[in-house]
Design an enzyme around this catalytic site. Structure first.
Site, PDB file in Angstrom:
ATOM      1  N   LYS A 196       2.800  48.108 112.062  1.00  0.00           N
ATOM      2  CA  LYS A 196       2.694  49.362 112.833  1.00  0.00           C
ATOM      3  C   LYS A 196       3.014  50.551 111.943  1.00  0.00           C
ATOM      4  CE  LYS A 196       0.824  48.477 115.632  1.00  0.00           C
ATOM      5  NZ  LYS A 196       0.338  47.222 115.817  1.00  0.00           N
ATOM      6  N   GLU A 240       0.235  51.113 109.380  1.00  0.00           N
ATOM      7  CA  GLU A 240      -1.017  51.607 109.960  1.00  0.00           C
ATOM      8  C   GLU A 240      -0.999  53.107 110.221  1.00  0.00           C
ATOM      9  OE1 GLU A 240      -3.152  48.310 112.762  1.00  0.00           O
ATOM     10  OE2 GLU A 240      -1.143  48.910 113.390  1.00  0.00           O
ATOM     11  N   LYS A 267     -10.781  50.850 115.498  1.00  0.00           N
ATOM     12  CA  LYS A 267     -10.119  50.158 116.601  1.00  0.00           C
ATOM     13  C   LYS A 267     -10.566  48.712 116.686  1.00  0.00           C
ATOM     14  CE  LYS A 267      -7.653  49.415 120.184  1.00  0.00           C
ATOM     15  NZ  LYS A 267      -6.267  49.082 119.865  1.00  0.00           N
ATOM     16  N   HIS A 282      15.580  34.757  98.441  1.00  0.00           N
ATOM     17  CA  HIS A 282      14.706  34.055  97.491  1.00  0.00           C
ATOM     18  C   HIS A 282      13.817  35.033  96.727  1.00  0.00           C
ATOM     19  CE1 HIS A 282      15.985  30.160  98.931  1.00  0.00           C
ATOM     20  NE2 HIS A 282      15.810  30.587 100.181  1.00  0.00           N
ATOM     21  N   ASN A 340      -9.612  49.816 142.555  1.00  0.00           N
ATOM     22  CA  ASN A 340      -8.960  49.756 141.250  1.00  0.00           C
ATOM     23  C   ASN A 340      -7.689  48.947 141.440  1.00  0.00           C
ATOM     24  OD1 ASN A 340      -7.724  50.270 138.792  1.00  0.00           O
ATOM     25  ND2 ASN A 340      -7.068  52.345 139.372  1.00  0.00           N
ATOM     26  N   GLY A 341      -7.529  47.873 140.657  1.00  0.00           N
ATOM     27  CA  GLY A 341      -6.342  47.031 140.813  1.00  0.00           C
ATOM     28  C   GLY A 341      -6.741  45.571 140.769  1.00  0.00           C
ATOM     29  N   CYS A 350      -9.465  51.018 136.311  1.00  0.00           N
ATOM     30  CA  CYS A 350     -10.793  51.565 136.582  1.00  0.00           C
ATOM     31  C   CYS A 350     -10.591  52.994 137.060  1.00  0.00           C
ATOM     32  CB  CYS A 350     -11.496  50.790 137.693  1.00  0.00           C
ATOM     33  SG  CYS A 350     -11.590  49.031 137.384  1.00  0.00           S
ATOM     34  N   ARG A 357     -10.764  55.477 131.548  1.00  0.00           N
ATOM     35  CA  ARG A 357     -10.061  54.427 132.289  1.00  0.00           C
ATOM     36  C   ARG A 357     -10.848  53.120 132.332  1.00  0.00           C
ATOM     37  NH1 ARG A 357      -5.946  56.313 135.541  1.00  0.00           N
ATOM     38  NH2 ARG A 357      -6.196  54.485 136.867  1.00  0.00           N
ATOM     39  N   GLU A 401       4.939  42.483 112.638  1.00  0.00           N
ATOM     40  CA  GLU A 401       4.254  43.446 113.498  1.00  0.00           C
ATOM     41  C   GLU A 401       4.875  44.839 113.352  1.00  0.00           C
ATOM     42  OE1 GLU A 401       1.632  43.631 114.978  1.00  0.00           O
ATOM     43  OE2 GLU A 401       1.801  45.167 116.515  1.00  0.00           O
ATOM     44  N   TRP A 415     -13.530  48.840 134.574  1.00  0.00           N
ATOM     45  CA  TRP A 415     -13.000  48.061 133.456  1.00  0.00           C
ATOM     46  C   TRP A 415     -12.804  46.661 134.023  1.00  0.00           C
ATOM     47  CZ3 TRP A 415     -12.477  48.169 128.390  1.00  0.00           C
ATOM     48  CH2 TRP A 415     -11.605  47.260 127.772  1.00  0.00           C
TER      49      TRP A 415
END
Lengths: 407, 607
Positions: B484, B487, B602, B503, B99-100, B2, B27, B480, B73
């Site tokens: 990446k 993308e 996104k 194969h 924040n935390g 946050c 944030r 993955e 957040w």
């Protein structure tokens, strides 16, 4: 260094064992963990379950922060004499560690300076030790987690246990592998077979005529063996018992009677139990298959082909009681006839006659007083209170949610 | 994550607070609020949504001396006005922003509730203000009450407090969440990062963990929790605003890659229960995992790859049959769902349309669902009703990095919990927990490979095809790694189970085909050596990622990247780092727009 024997939040899984005594006082292989740890000569303290605590007791001895290293040992660790060296080594080195067995903390060495919460109970001691972030060591000590494991451990540990008893005690060697303590009365007709292991008769044992011992066997102090008894193969009898009939591969804890004919095999019998004449346990299924037992309503495989009964403290069986394979018999119950299911604690179990009823704690207290008097023991207020506490603790065995007994 | 902004001194106005948090909006942006103190009351205004160009309602803004503000957040409790900061005590004489994450908020909340404290939000943060109130009622003066409250909490915090009794003063405390103080003529300012401070002053000090500060218009004093004063050096800020938002990195993706030691830690914060050798999760019923006879994992893209790692974990650790479905395929395939099946949906944004449609399909068939989501209050989080949040903070880079590793960590937590409910022993549970706890530090270690990987990237940036191969837990990682690269660098790349190479795909291998070999797991190292020999024999160029203890590929691969050794199921967490860095540096070398790759969004909110 101080040793702390602690009971944890999983001790009740061993029911009916350990309801009247902490589990470090349970015999397997002729030793209890307490007796074994005492040989180390360190001061011992205990953390025990709440129902064993009275006003003047508690765990206030646990001073935080610790002034010296404490070796915490789970009271369910099997009393394996081979662990003694290991206990000694880790006590000497005082290196911090924690080790587990199955789902429990088996042992932990907590260094001095560590803090403990103000109140520590058997319920949370496992978690407290785990949260101390001590270095984890694997599979150091095995705990006995379920009742049938008492018999399993006993059989596995018996040979080495007997060796340790012989090395600690003062026995006469009567003949090859027959060891006798002081004031033992042994009829000349007694027959010994020691080809598989020794026979040890502790001080004050009385053996009546025509008894047969097939080693390895251990008979505790002042126990009386009745005529024609046949005691065989890894059987351990506690002190002050009266034993007759046929017994093999079983543990009988102190102050229990099995005076007459009838077979006891692969079983564990608690304290102050009386097995009436003709009482017999089955330890093998007709199919010769592995025995399954019922814990908490669920059938669980034991992996054992032979398993008799686990019989709780203060339980009495009537004449000709027949206990089916792998049955758990609660504490303070009275058994009549065929036992084809587990038996709840504090129950009159006469299922073959269509009756299973509850026994009141008052009635148990009265019977307890009478049996104590016969051994010149005075029943204390604590004995009475403990009966009432265990009655409450085992209420769910008899309640609506308990394992159903059908007729 | 946050944003906090505070101001005390001459020329104080509510608009200063608004401007401050506007600069911190990256944030967190699901709700915001401000609080201002004067000697007769504290004014609080909180509202939902982005601060953007919002304005405050009309009110007489005079005589206020200091204020605190917050853009949120959500971590505990959905975005709502009640859960927005600042939080105040019942008499409204104190207000805090935080924040935390406060790990022990539940027991504290219960204790305070028993004492009669009324809570108006679901947040972990609200316990702080009531705790301070409690210590004041217990006879402590404000400054000491603030310190006592901080001593009572476990977790992380950047916190600011104002009080009606000391209207010109702001108290700050920091542990784990950043706070920067700026000093100017007749005012003092503080914020979660310097971007909000630069418009006021370039003279700043950074609070350290375990430090507190007391701010007035004349300046500030800093001290530790035990009140020992600390001496702070004033630093001059030289960089510009955009650089601050990026924390010194060139792209958000790079920044987010480097945030992973923290986000991995946050994904397991307060959830590890060493006392039982298991995991505690507030957001799901234990029965959900205990009764599940079968799992279906629904996800798309990177989340699907995390799901595939989850499948291996659930099957090998807990013995629960698991299937990973592409959410859109699941939606239309008329899937057969057995009784006692639990559907686990995974989505960073919580808004992925395909996944959402899959969840609705499962619910329609009376199947129990849970979510693994980063955005609290998102549609998927709400519709699942039960789930686990990642607590990774906003992910801005389009190519997911920190959310992926957090997803794998959360799946590992779930698999551990399910295993401990079944047949995993306490000892095995503790070993797994110890490995989890080391992950953050090991990721930090893996990030030190940055320059090595950059040099490899420069060498390989000109190639147009890549293969990634791996077995077991490293097969999804191969997928993955390839994704990446696709993308952000627009290079064609494929992830393949290593044994499948022979194969078919092995036909592709020649000197123009770089192959990234993932071989950090102990269990399958021998087999991977055989695969590498096959590739080598055909002239393929090999980049191997192996554990620090693995030396077998040393002479076989062109480049060997050593990552810290961990348990096989957790290898993908650390193993993701070099793959992310490789893709990032190749994309940068090729001049691609890393944070906004072509054709991609996104959050994919269309089916």
């Amino acid at each position: 260094m101080k040793i702390v024997l602690f009971e944890d939040n999983q001790c009740f899984n061993l029911r009916p064992a350990g309801l009247f005594r902490p589990l470090f006082d349970l015999y397997a292989g002729s030793w209890t963990l307490y007796k074994l740890v005492k040989l180390l000569d360190y001061p011992i303290d205990v953390i025990i379950r709440e129902h064993f605590l009275f006003e003047d007791q508690g765990h206030s001895w646990l001073k935080s922060p610790l002034q010296e290293p404490h070796l915490f040992l789970n009271s369910s660790i099997e009393p394996d004499v081979n662990y003694l060296t290991e206990f000694g080594n880790i006590s000497k080195s005082a290196d911090p560690f924690i080790t587990t067995s199955g789902n429990r903390v088996a042992a932990a060495l907590v260094p001095s300076g560590r803090e403990f919460p103000q109140s520590v109970t058997s319920n949370d001691i496992g978690s407290i030790l785990l949260e101390m972030d001590l270095p984890l060591i694997h599979h150091k000590f095995k705990t006995i987690d379920w009742p049938h494991e008492i018999v399993e451990s006993h059989l596995r540990l018996f040979d080495s246990s007997l060796e340790k008893i012989l090395s600690c005690g003062n026995f006469d060697r009567k003949k090859k592998d027959v060891y006798i303590g002081e004031n033992v009365e042994l009829d000349s007709s007694t027959k010994f077979d020691t080809s598989e292991g020794p026979v040890v008769l502790e001080n004050g044992v009385k053996v009546k005529p025509f008894t047969f011992f097939e080693g390895p066997v251990y008979i505790g102090p002042n126990t009386r063996i009745i005529e024609h008894a046949s005691i065989k193969d890894k059987t351990s009898i506690g002190e002050m018992c009266k034993i007759g009939g046929e017994i093999e591969m079983s543990v009988v804890e102190p102050h229990s009677n099995k005076q007459h004919h009838g077979f006891l095999g692969h079983s564990w019998v608690g304290r102050w139990v009386n097995l009436g004449a003709g009482t017999t346990t089955s330890d093998l299924k007709n199919t010769y298959g592995k025995v399954r037992v019922v814990y908490g309503g669920k059938r669980v495989g034991t992996g054992m082909q032979f398993l008799g009964s686990i019989i709780g403290d203060f339980t009495k069986t009537a004449i000709n009681s027949s206990l089916f394979t792998g049955k758990m018999i609660g504490v303070c119950s009275m058994i009549y006839g065929m036992v084809t299911t587990n038996v709840p604690s504090f129950s009159n179990y006469a299922r073959t006659f269509g009756q299973v009823t509850e026994i009141s704690p008052e009635q148990v207290v009265t019977t307890q007083r009478r049996t104590f008097e016969r051994r010149n023991i005075k029943q204390s207020q604590r004995d009475i209170e403990l009966v009432h506490r265990v009655y409450k603790l085992t209420r769910n065995e008899r309640g609506i949610g308990a394992e159903q007994i059908t007729f | 994550m946050c944003g906090i902004f505070c101001f005390t001194g001459r020329n104080f106005s509510p608009n200063l607070l608004m401007d401050g948090i506007r600069r911190l909006e990256y944030r967190g942006y699901d709700s915001w609020g401000i609080a201002m103190a004067r000697n007769d009351h504290i004014y609080i205004h909180r509202t939902l949504n982005r601060i953007g160009s919002s304005s405050l309602p009309d009110f007489p803004a005079e005589k206020y001396k200091a204020g605190i503000s917050h853009t949120r957040w959500a971590t505990h409790g959905v975005p709502s006005i009640e859960n927005a900061h600042p939080h105040s005590n019942s008499s409204k004489s104190l207000a805090i922003v935080h924040n935390g994450i406060i790990e022990n908020y539940k027991p504290l909340r219960e204790k305070l509730q028993k004492m009669g404290y009324m809570f108006s939000s679901e947040t972990d943060s609200e316990v702080l203000v009531h705790l301070i109130d409690y210590f004041i009622n217990d006879g402590l003066e404000l400054r000491l009450a603030f310190l006592e409250a901080l001593k009572s909490i476990e977790g992380t915090y950047g916190i600011a407090l104002i009080a009606q009794d000391m209207p010109g003063t702001i108290f700050l405390g920091r542990k784990g969440s950043p706070l920067v103080i700026g000093k100017g003529e007749g005012f003092t300012v503080a914020a979660s990062d310097a971007s909000a401070i630069i418009p006021h002053t370039r003279s700043v000090v950074y609070l350290d963990d375990g430090e507190c500060a007391q701010l007035t218009c004349e300046g500030f004093e800093s001290y530790r929790l035990d009140e020992t004063p600390t001496v702070k050096e004033v630093e001059k800020l030289t960089f510009d605003l955009a650089a601050i938002e990026l924390g010194g990195y060139r792209h958000f993706m790079e920044k987010e890659i480097h945030e992973q030691p923290q986000t991995i830690c946050d994904a397991m914060r307060g959830r590890i229960d060493k006392g039982t050798g298991s995991i505690r999760l507030g957001g799901i019923d234990d029965a959900l995992l205990k009764n599940a006879k079968r799992l279906k994992i629904l996800a798309c893209g990177t989340s699907w790859h995390a799901g595939l790692i989850g499948k291996y974990m659930f099957e090998s650790l807990a013995g629960i049959p698991a299937e990973v479905c592409y959410a859109a395929e699941f939606r239309y395939a008329e899937p057969a769902i057995e009784q006692e099946t639990l559907v686990i949906s995974i989505s960073q944004s919580g808004e992925t349309a395909d996944t959402l449609a899959g969840i609705r399909e499962a619910k329609q068939r009376n199947t129990r669902v849970m979510g693994i989501v980063n955005a609290v209050g998102s549609t998927i989080a709400r519709e699942c009703g039960q789930g686990v949040f990642l607590h990774a903070g906003p992910e801005i880079g389009v190519a997911s990095t920190k959310a992926f590793t957090s997803q794998v960590v959360v799946l590992a937590l779930l698999a551990l919990k399910a295993s401990r409910m079944r047949n995993m022993s306490l000892g095995e549970g503790l070993v797994f927990i110890d490995a989890l706890k080391k992950l953050s530090e090991q990721t930090e270690e893996a990030l030190k490979l940055d320059s090595l990987i950059q040099s490899i990237a420069l060498e390989f940036a000109g190639f147009n095809n890549f293969l990634y191969i791996g077995r077991l837990y490293e097969y999804p990682l191969a997928l993955e790694g390839a994704l990446k690269l696709k993308e952000i660098s627009y290079i064609h790349a494929e992830g393949i189970p290593a044994a499948e190479l022979k194969h078919g795909p092995i036909a592709l291998i020649d000197k123009n085909m770089p192959v990234v070999v993932l071989a950090a797991q102990s269990k399958i190292l021998d087999k991977m050596v055989a695969n590498v020999n096959e590739i080598r024999a055909r002239g393929g160029r090999i980049i191997a990622v192996v554990s620090q203890s693995g030396t077998e590929l040393e002479n076989l691969a062109e480049h060997v990247i050593h990552i810290p050794t961990t348990l096989d199921p957790l290898v993908p967490v650390i193993g993701a780092i070099p793959l992310q860095l490789l893709a990032y540096h190749i994309a940068v070398a090729r001049g691609c727009d890393v944070d906004r790759p072509r054709n991609l969004a996104k959050s994919v909110t269309v089916e």
